[in-house]
Design an enzyme around this catalytic site. Structure first.
Site, PDB file in Angstrom:
ATOM      1  N   VAL A  65     -14.725  51.982 -46.194  1.00  0.00           N
ATOM      2  CA  VAL A  65     -14.396  50.570 -46.363  1.00  0.00           C
ATOM      3  C   VAL A  65     -15.247  49.978 -47.477  1.00  0.00           C
ATOM      4  CG1 VAL A  65     -14.360  48.310 -45.222  1.00  0.00           C
ATOM      5  CG2 VAL A  65     -13.933  50.377 -43.882  1.00  0.00           C
ATOM      6  N   CYS A  66     -14.629  49.123 -48.319  1.00  0.00           N
ATOM      7  CA  CYS A  66     -15.385  48.287 -49.256  1.00  0.00           C
ATOM      8  C   CYS A  66     -14.708  46.922 -49.262  1.00  0.00           C
ATOM      9  CB  CYS A  66     -15.486  48.917 -50.644  1.00  0.00           C
ATOM     10  SG  CYS A  66     -13.943  48.981 -51.568  1.00  0.00           S
ATOM     11  N   ALA A  67     -14.846  46.168 -50.333  1.00  0.00           N
ATOM     12  CA  ALA A  67     -14.267  44.822 -50.365  1.00  0.00           C
ATOM     13  C   ALA A  67     -12.741  44.859 -50.455  1.00  0.00           C
ATOM     14  CB  ALA A  67     -14.855  44.021 -51.514  1.00  0.00           C
ATOM     15  N   ILE A 109     -12.087  45.218 -46.682  1.00  0.00           N
ATOM     16  CA  ILE A 109     -12.438  44.226 -45.670  1.00  0.00           C
ATOM     17  C   ILE A 109     -11.677  42.926 -45.884  1.00  0.00           C
ATOM     18  CG2 ILE A 109     -14.478  43.264 -46.800  1.00  0.00           C
ATOM     19  CD1 ILE A 109     -15.804  43.441 -43.908  1.00  0.00           C
ATOM     20  N   GLY A 168     -11.000  48.041 -51.610  1.00  0.00           N
ATOM     21  CA  GLY A 168     -10.507  49.414 -51.529  1.00  0.00           C
ATOM     22  C   GLY A 168     -10.796  50.301 -52.717  1.00  0.00           C
TER      23      GLY A 168
END
Length: 103
Positions: A63-65, A91, A67
């Site tokens: 997961v990141c901000a 996220i 993708g």
């Protein structure tokens, strides 16, 4: 350029993966992590993944901000023999669906 396409899952799929015992790996920076995260996720910033590979389980949802970074980590982990998938939209997509953010 990257070879195999990066496997992605949706926020709905993340719940099923979590129920099956998959690790949720948040690869965002410290300030992003502090601002809010998916409950139960483990924080290892993207720049530390290689050095901390031994802390990463065999089945991982990255997961990141939005993708992008997590897609790169997903590809790397799959190349290291892990079973890794990327949370599509990161996220932000998780939060846009009204799913809980811990902070």
């Amino acid at each position: 350029m990257f070879g195999q396409p990066v496997p992605t899952i949706s926020a709905v799929d993340l719940e099923a993966h979590r129920a099956d015992g998959w690790m949720i790996l948040d690869v965002r920076e410290d300030d992003e992590w502090a601002a809010g995260r998916i409950g139960g996720s483990i924080h290892i910033p993207m720049g530390e993944v290689v050095a901390r590979l031994d802390e990463i389980e065999d089945r991982v949802v990255c997961v990141c901000a939005v993708g992008g970074r997590s897609a790169r980590v997903t590809a790397y982990l799959n190349g290291q023999g892990r079973e890794a998938v990327n949370l599509d939209g990161g996220i932000y997509a998780w939060a846009a669906e009204g799913r809980p953010i811990e902070g």
